[in-house]
Design an enzyme around this catalytic site. Structure first.
Site, PDB file in Angstrom:
ATOM      1  N   VAL A 129     133.244 -76.107 -35.660  1.00 52.64           N
ATOM      2  CA  VAL A 129     133.808 -74.757 -35.655  1.00 52.64           C
ATOM      3  C   VAL A 129     135.149 -74.788 -34.927  1.00 52.64           C
ATOM      4  CG1 VAL A 129     133.467 -72.348 -35.004  1.00 52.64           C
ATOM      5  CG2 VAL A 129     131.495 -73.742 -35.659  1.00 52.64           C
ATOM      6  N   ASP A 136     116.223 -70.452 -36.161  1.00 50.70           N
ATOM      7  CA  ASP A 136     116.846 -71.309 -35.150  1.00 50.70           C
ATOM      8  C   ASP A 136     117.400 -70.463 -34.005  1.00 50.70           C
ATOM      9  OD1 ASP A 136     117.438 -73.817 -34.096  1.00 50.70           O
ATOM     10  OD2 ASP A 136     119.390 -73.941 -35.068  1.00 50.70           O
TER      11      ASP A 136
END
Length: 201
Positions: A12, A120
């Site tokens: 990212v 998650d």
């Protein structure tokens, strides 16, 4: 732009929307033919999940074999960083814990109302912005869409310390696995780490 982090499905980076000057987070994912279905599912969930406690999806582009997923930038980073920074000094107080959990549960309630399971939930996927005023759930790489007909799943995904027993054992499960993981996040906020973190994996 500069690197903000690295996850299980890609790196990212920080970017800027030239039209608005707004900072954005860009997830760069190498696209392999076998990943296309999973990536399409992630984008579908993000694009169709609009809530103040979920990181906003803006757009995505395929550039030279990599998918660029442009998302809302959360300037204070992941909750994990705050937990680790405080662990050595003081722990989160009840007011801060209540604020984080309230916002996390608001985002989860919305996802579950759309028959979506995150799968998650962990402090790495809870992002903080506006100097602690915003708490948002991120990383829909493991999210799955349920239908009214198929309201249980059997695929084991997630991160072991936060995973519900039925996920680890490969049994069928539903959205309750996210509630288990939220409980582990609560323990993490209170104690500085999830249970059994000191044991070898």
């Amino acid at each position: 732009g500069s690197e903000l982090g690295e996850g299980g499905t890609g790196v990212v980076k920080l970017g800027e929307d030239r039209r608005s000057g707004q900072l954005v987070a860009i997830k760069l994912v190498a696209v392999r033919p076998q990943d296309i279905e999973d990536l399409a599912a992630e984008i579908y969930v993000m694009k169709n999940s609009r809530h103040r406690n979920l990181v906003a999806y803006f757009d995505s582009f395929l550039v030279e074999g990599r998918l660029w997923i442009c998302m809302e930038y959360m300037g204070d980073g992941a909750l994990t960083e705050l937990i680790l920074a405080q662990r050595e000094q003081i722990q989160f107080d009840e007011t801060a814990i209540r604020f984080v959990l309230y916002n996390l549960l608001q985002g989860l309630t919305y996802l579950h109302s759309k028959f979506r399971i995150h799968r998650d939930i962990k402090s790495d996927n809870i992002l903080i912005g506006d100097r602690g005023a915003k708490v948002k759930l991120a990383d829909f790489g493991f999210s799955t869409q349920l239908t009214r007909q198929q309201d249980k799943r059997k695929t084991a995904l997630g991160t072991a310390y936060w995973m519900a027993p039925e996920l680890i054992r490969g049994k069928t499960y539903d959205e309750k696995v996210d509630i288990w993981s939220t409980g582990i996040v609560l323990l993490e906020l209170m104690e500085g780490q999830p249970p059994y973190m000191d044991l070898p994996s």
